[in-house]
Design a protein around this motif. Structure first.
Motif, PDB file in Angstrom:
ATOM      1  N   PRO A 101     -17.125   1.731   5.703  1.00  0.00           N
ATOM      2  CA  PRO A 101     -16.514   1.010   6.829  1.00  0.00           C
ATOM      3  C   PRO A 101     -17.475   0.800   8.000  1.00  0.00           C
ATOM      4  O   PRO A 101     -18.258   1.679   8.341  1.00  0.00           O
ATOM      5  CB  PRO A 101     -15.343   1.913   7.223  1.00  0.00           C
ATOM      6  CG  PRO A 101     -15.708   3.264   6.733  1.00  0.00           C
ATOM      7  CD  PRO A 101     -16.508   3.055   5.483  1.00  0.00           C
ATOM      8  N   ALA A 130     -15.516 -12.048   6.176  1.00  0.00           N
ATOM      9  CA  ALA A 130     -14.386 -11.732   5.293  1.00  0.00           C
ATOM     10  C   ALA A 130     -13.283 -11.111   6.143  1.00  0.00           C
ATOM     11  O   ALA A 130     -13.521 -10.653   7.254  1.00  0.00           O
ATOM     12  CB  ALA A 130     -14.833 -10.764   4.202  1.00  0.00           C
ATOM     13  N   ASP A 160     -11.005  -8.624   7.945  1.00  0.00           N
ATOM     14  CA  ASP A 160     -11.190  -7.221   8.299  1.00  0.00           C
ATOM     15  C   ASP A 160     -10.122  -6.375   7.608  1.00  0.00           C
ATOM     16  O   ASP A 160      -9.030  -6.847   7.287  1.00  0.00           O
ATOM     17  CB  ASP A 160     -11.103  -7.033   9.812  1.00  0.00           C
ATOM     18  CG  ASP A 160     -12.253  -7.725  10.542  1.00  0.00           C
ATOM     19  OD1 ASP A 160     -13.249  -8.031   9.878  1.00  0.00           O
ATOM     20  OD2 ASP A 160     -12.130  -7.948  11.759  1.00  0.00           O
ATOM     21  N   ASP A 161     -10.457  -5.096   7.411  1.00  0.00           N
ATOM     22  CA  ASP A 161      -9.523  -4.161   6.780  1.00  0.00           C
ATOM     23  C   ASP A 161      -8.977  -3.211   7.832  1.00  0.00           C
ATOM     24  O   ASP A 161      -9.736  -2.549   8.544  1.00  0.00           O
ATOM     25  CB  ASP A 161     -10.233  -3.360   5.683  1.00  0.00           C
ATOM     26  CG  ASP A 161     -10.642  -4.243   4.502  1.00  0.00           C
ATOM     27  OD1 ASP A 161      -9.774  -4.950   3.999  1.00  0.00           O
ATOM     28  OD2 ASP A 161     -11.828  -4.216   4.135  1.00  0.00           O
ATOM     29  N   ASP A 190     -15.637  -6.642   8.892  1.00  0.00           N
ATOM     30  CA  ASP A 190     -16.292  -7.282   7.741  1.00  0.00           C
ATOM     31  C   ASP A 190     -16.671  -8.709   8.099  1.00  0.00           C
ATOM     32  O   ASP A 190     -15.853  -9.625   7.986  1.00  0.00           O
ATOM     33  CB  ASP A 190     -15.354  -7.299   6.526  1.00  0.00           C
ATOM     34  CG  ASP A 190     -15.247  -5.933   5.866  1.00  0.00           C
ATOM     35  OD1 ASP A 190     -16.279  -5.267   5.756  1.00  0.00           O
ATOM     36  OD2 ASP A 190     -14.126  -5.561   5.483  1.00  0.00           O
ATOM     37  N   ARG A 219       0.857  -1.182   0.000  1.00  0.00           N
ATOM     38  CA  ARG A 219       0.000   0.000   0.000  1.00  0.00           C
ATOM     39  C   ARG A 219       0.893   1.232   0.000  1.00  0.00           C
ATOM     40  O   ARG A 219       1.856   1.301   0.753  1.00  0.00           O
ATOM     41  CB  ARG A 219      -0.872  -0.011   1.256  1.00  0.00           C
ATOM     42  CG  ARG A 219      -1.735   1.233   1.414  1.00  0.00           C
ATOM     43  CD  ARG A 219      -2.525   1.201   2.706  1.00  0.00           C
ATOM     44  NE  ARG A 219      -3.501   0.138   2.709  1.00  0.00           N
ATOM     45  CZ  ARG A 219      -4.314  -0.121   3.739  1.00  0.00           C
ATOM     46  NH1 ARG A 219      -4.243   0.624   4.830  1.00  0.00           N
ATOM     47  NH2 ARG A 219      -5.178  -1.104   3.679  1.00  0.00           N
ATOM     48  N   ASP A 251     -12.018  -1.809   9.802  1.00  0.00           N
ATOM     49  CA  ASP A 251     -13.319  -1.997   9.158  1.00  0.00           C
ATOM     50  C   ASP A 251     -13.740  -3.434   9.424  1.00  0.00           C
ATOM     51  O   ASP A 251     -13.070  -4.378   8.990  1.00  0.00           O
ATOM     52  CB  ASP A 251     -13.215  -1.736   7.654  1.00  0.00           C
ATOM     53  CG  ASP A 251     -14.455  -2.218   6.902  1.00  0.00           C
ATOM     54  OD1 ASP A 251     -15.567  -2.069   7.447  1.00  0.00           O
ATOM     55  OD2 ASP A 251     -14.298  -2.743   5.785  1.00  0.00           O
ATOM     56  N   ASP A 256     -17.736  -0.247  -0.446  1.00  0.00           N
ATOM     57  CA  ASP A 256     -18.026  -0.651   0.935  1.00  0.00           C
ATOM     58  C   ASP A 256     -17.782   0.519   1.869  1.00  0.00           C
ATOM     59  O   ASP A 256     -16.693   1.117   1.846  1.00  0.00           O
ATOM     60  CB  ASP A 256     -17.134  -1.834   1.329  1.00  0.00           C
ATOM     61  CG  ASP A 256     -17.437  -2.353   2.730  1.00  0.00           C
ATOM     62  OD1 ASP A 256     -18.535  -2.059   3.238  1.00  0.00           O
ATOM     63  OD2 ASP A 256     -16.569  -3.037   3.306  1.00  0.00           O
ATOM     64  N   ASP A 314     -10.248   2.561   2.128  1.00  0.00           N
ATOM     65  CA  ASP A 314      -9.513   1.349   2.486  1.00  0.00           C
ATOM     66  C   ASP A 314     -10.441   0.224   2.914  1.00  0.00           C
ATOM     67  O   ASP A 314     -10.002  -0.925   3.076  1.00  0.00           O
ATOM     68  CB  ASP A 314      -8.511   1.644   3.603  1.00  0.00           C
ATOM     69  CG  ASP A 314      -7.337   2.482   3.117  1.00  0.00           C
ATOM     70  OD1 ASP A 314      -7.106   2.509   1.893  1.00  0.00           O
ATOM     71  OD2 ASP A 314      -6.672   3.110   3.960  1.00  0.00           O
ATOM     72  N   ALA A 315     -11.739   0.535   3.109  1.00  0.00           N
ATOM     73  CA  ALA A 315     -12.694  -0.522   3.433  1.00  0.00           C
ATOM     74  C   ALA A 315     -12.995  -1.387   2.215  1.00  0.00           C
ATOM     75  O   ALA A 315     -13.575  -2.465   2.352  1.00  0.00           O
ATOM     76  CB  ALA A 315     -13.976   0.080   3.985  1.00  0.00           C
ATOM     77  N   GLY A 316     -12.616  -0.914   1.029  1.00  0.00           N
ATOM     78  CA  GLY A 316     -12.854  -1.680  -0.182  1.00  0.00           C
ATOM     79  C   GLY A 316     -13.830  -0.974  -1.108  1.00  0.00           C
ATOM     80  O   GLY A 316     -14.623  -0.133  -0.689  1.00  0.00           O
ATOM     81  N   ALA A 317     -13.768  -1.331  -2.380  1.00  0.00           N
ATOM     82  CA  ALA A 317     -14.612  -0.688  -3.387  1.00  0.00           C
ATOM     83  C   ALA A 317     -16.084  -0.924  -3.064  1.00  0.00           C
ATOM     84  O   ALA A 317     -16.514  -2.068  -2.851  1.00  0.00           O
ATOM     85  CB  ALA A 317     -14.270  -1.218  -4.767  1.00  0.00           C
TER      86      ALA A 317
END
Length: 693
Positions: free
Chosen positions: A136, A105, A107-108, A102, A62, A100, A134, A129-132
């Protein structure tokens, strides 16, 4: 990967295989995700580093970003669950991570930070950073620091998760305030005047025993567990074993062996004095105040009439006078302050009777009563109060306050687990159904009063082990050597880390504040106020005692002295801190080992030494040969089981350094003097790094 064991290498290969890295032809994925996490957690730091080096070229990193540029922020404050006199108490310098959450799945990770001196935190993060697609689901995780030492003395830091706090789901804003979060973290028990950890009846303590300790306990106890169970079953069925049979079923103790080899040897005057010098009873010997100026006359005094008793056991005041003759300390007079049988109130009327060796059987009976008295005092004083409960108050204050100050590297290895074993003692030894309460003359109320008085007499300031009274005073010689080596160890630590200790002095102040505020009120009895306070009193050994003139003030100050009252050290306060560290480590290691490890030697025979003797027929003194005055069979077998278990359970040994949390310098320093300790009767390999039994 040089230096890795074959087992470690195979573990690493399996990890890489699961990730599709370094897989051999024909191999399949071997690890489930949960198993992968367990394997990785079990790796040594250098092995984890090897995994990271292998993965680094294959993982897209990252981009490094300046946290100040991130668009969102989460804020809040962490405080202890219980307030102090001025309101909420901040939980300073804890690591806080924002994730985040999840479900189903991975976690972020969003960001991290630390609470400041007032418990506040602020973590900047990027919601993307929580994902596309999504938003948080915010969650905080809290971590406390852990450490190990490498062989070269370098510190390896790690973090242990201690809790979490759920935030909102699908948070679309750029700011979220978690508010003030109360964490039940190393809280003081408000129901006791002693500094004890609050552990709810169904709760989980904020610490845990090292895994190897459970196996050590089973190994020590299994050989005698069935013996005790068999005895208790026989008693319930009415087939009560005699004390002789009961004793013979257990392994042979030191005094039983002595009596088998030379009858009367363990009951003689010389052995009585030798155990006061070097046994589990080893304690301070004051000079006899009635023989001023005589360096060979000594006195021990136990004021049991000051406490509530059950009226069933005979526990008089015991005043023992001793004399040093030809290198041996011998009892020459024993004065007993006897209540009437059945008297229970503190300060009951007493009759004083004096016994000397010329009194024959009465002298032997008086020695037996004195031996029981010093056994009870050793269990409540030398062992439970001065080591277990005394060290617990330093453990709670240290865990509450020492996080970024390197002082924790020095102290915490010796403060782990003590609160756990003390929690067991609450019901096992003391309390309404504890063994000491049932087996001794003291009631639950009497024990509580005695412990409060004892804790009110302990302070780190000015403590130095008392000097030997003769060449054969092995305990005192060993204490002097251990104290010297601890001083060198502490000095070396401060030479290495002293600047950072001073830089983080605010944590030292909070540590000191907690110690003082929660210690017992200083206790100075009426006799000492009259005979020692404000007087020269050269007969009184002051080196191991608190400063009586200071602590006798009214209203009573706290027993534990402050190290500092400022956020930066004043002249002399760094030296005071070094003295406190030396004191704490001494009692958590050497002093506890001496009192605890000799219990089977000195309390492994019911007729020799126990915690309580019952009155004889028609209220007479407990005679040496009267079995009815000894503990009943159920208490006798329990006593032997306890003595064996305490003496024979050992895990967390200093020289073994199983958790690698003790600085190797101390280990090597002690090992280098092993032969000197051995000559004084101490196998340094049996000294634990902390109190966990």
């Amino acid at each position: 990967m040089a230096g890795m064991t074959s087992a470690s290498h195979n573990s690493l290969r399996r990890l890489l295989s699961f990730l599709g890295l370094g897989k051999r032809a024909g191999e399949s994925d071997l690890l489930e995700p949960a198993e992968l996490a367990r394997w990785y957690a079990s790796l040594a730091p250098e092995e984890r580093a090897a995994v990271s080096r292998e993965l680094a070229p294959r993982v897209r990193p990252r981009p490094t970003r300046d946290p100040a540029t991130l668009p969102a922020v989460a804020t809040g404050r962490l405080v202890f669950e219980q307030d102090g006199p001025q309101g909420p108490i901040p939980l300073h310098h804890l690591k806080v991570e924002l994730w985040d959450r999840d479900p189903g799945a991975p976690d972020d990770f969003l960001g991290e930070g630390f609470t400041d001196a007032d418990g506040y935190f602020s973590i900047r993060y990027d919601p993307a950073d929580a994902g596309a697609g999504d938003l948080p689901d915010l969650e905080l995780c809290f971590f406390e620091p852990q450490h190990t030492f490498r062989k070269d003395g370098r510190v390896v830091e790690s973090w242990r998760r201690i809790g979490s706090e759920r935030g909102p789901d699908d948070h679309g804003g750029l700011h979220y305030d978690f508010g003030t979060l109360r964490l039940p973290y190393w809280e003081y028990d408000p129901t006791t005047p002693l500094a004890r950890l609050l552990i709810n009846e169904e709760g989980t303590p904020p610490t845990a025993y090292a895994p190897g300790r459970a196996l050590a306990m089973l190994k020590a106890v299994n050989p005698i567990e069935l013996i005790k169970r068999q005895h208790l079953l026989q008693i319930r069925l009415g087939r009560v074993p005699s004390l002789e049979k009961l004793q013979a079923d257990y392994p042979e103790s030191m005094t039983v062996r002595m009596e088998r080899q030379a009858p009367g040897s363990s009951r003689g005057d010389a052995f009585f004095g030798e155990r006061l010098l070097n046994g589990m009873f080893a304690t301070i010997l004051d000079r006899d105040p009635e023989v001023p100026g005589d360096p060979c006359s000594f006195r021990l005094y136990y004021p049991w009439n000051a406490y509530e008793q059950d009226g069933v056991h005979c526990l008089p005041d015991v005043d023992v006078r001793l004399r040093l003759e030809e290198g041996r300390v011998l009892p020459v007079r024993i004065i007993l302050g006897l209540r009437e049988p059945g008297a229970t109130a503190p300060g009951s009327p007493i009759t004083r009777r004096s016994f000397t060796p010329a009194d024959g059987a009465d002298w032997e009976a008086a020695k037996r009563i004195a031996r029981v008295s010093v056994t009870l005092d050793s269990e409540l004083g030398n062992h439970l109060a001065q080591c277990h409960f005394n060290v617990e108050q330093y453990a709670i204050a240290a865990h509450r306050n020492l996080r970024i100050n390197p002082l924790r590297w020095l102290l915490l290895p010796h403060l782990r687990e003590v609160v756990l074993i003390n929690q067991s003692a609450n019901g096992f030894l003391v309390g309404p159904s504890g063994y000491v309460t049932r087996a001794s003359a003291l009631t639950e109320k009497g024990i509580e009063a005695r412990l409060l008085h004892l804790m009110g007499s302990y302070d780190w300031r000015g403590f130095v082990p008392a000097m030997p009274v003769c060449e054969g005073h092995r305990y005192a010689h060993a204490a002097q050597l251990f104290w010297k080596l601890l001083g060198e160890h502490v000095d070396a630590f401060f030479s290495e880390h002293g600047d950072e200790v001073v830089a983080q002095w605010g944590e030292v102040r909070r540590f000191s504040d907690d110690l003082v505020a929660h210690s017992a009120p200083a206790f100075v009895c009426r006799y000492l106020r009259a005979r020692v306070v404000g007087n020269d009193a050269p007969w009184f050994v002051r080196s191991e005692r608190m400063t009586l003139d200071e602590k006798a003030a009214q209203p009573p100050p706290r027993a534990v002295s402050a190290v500092t009252e400022t956020d930066s050290p004043q002249p002399g306060e760094v030296e005071s801190l070094k003295q406190l560290c030396r004191y704490v480590i001494y009692f958590a290691t050497f002093r506890h080992a001496w009192a605890n490890n000799l219990q089977w030697d000195d309390a492994g025979e019911v007729q020799y030494a126990c915690l309580g003797l019952r009155w004889g027929k028609n209220g007479s003194l407990p005679a040496v040969d009267d079995p009815d005055t000894a503990p009943p069979p159920d208490e006798a077998t329990e006593m032997l089981w306890i003595s064996w278990m305490l003496s024979k359970t050992s895990y967390g040994l200093l020289l073994a350094n199983e958790e690698e949390d003790v600085h190797p310098r101390l280990v090597e320093r002690l090992r280098a003097h092993a032969s000197e300790f051995s000559a004084l009767g101490l196998d340094i390999r049996t000294v634990s790094s902390r109190i966990n039994i």
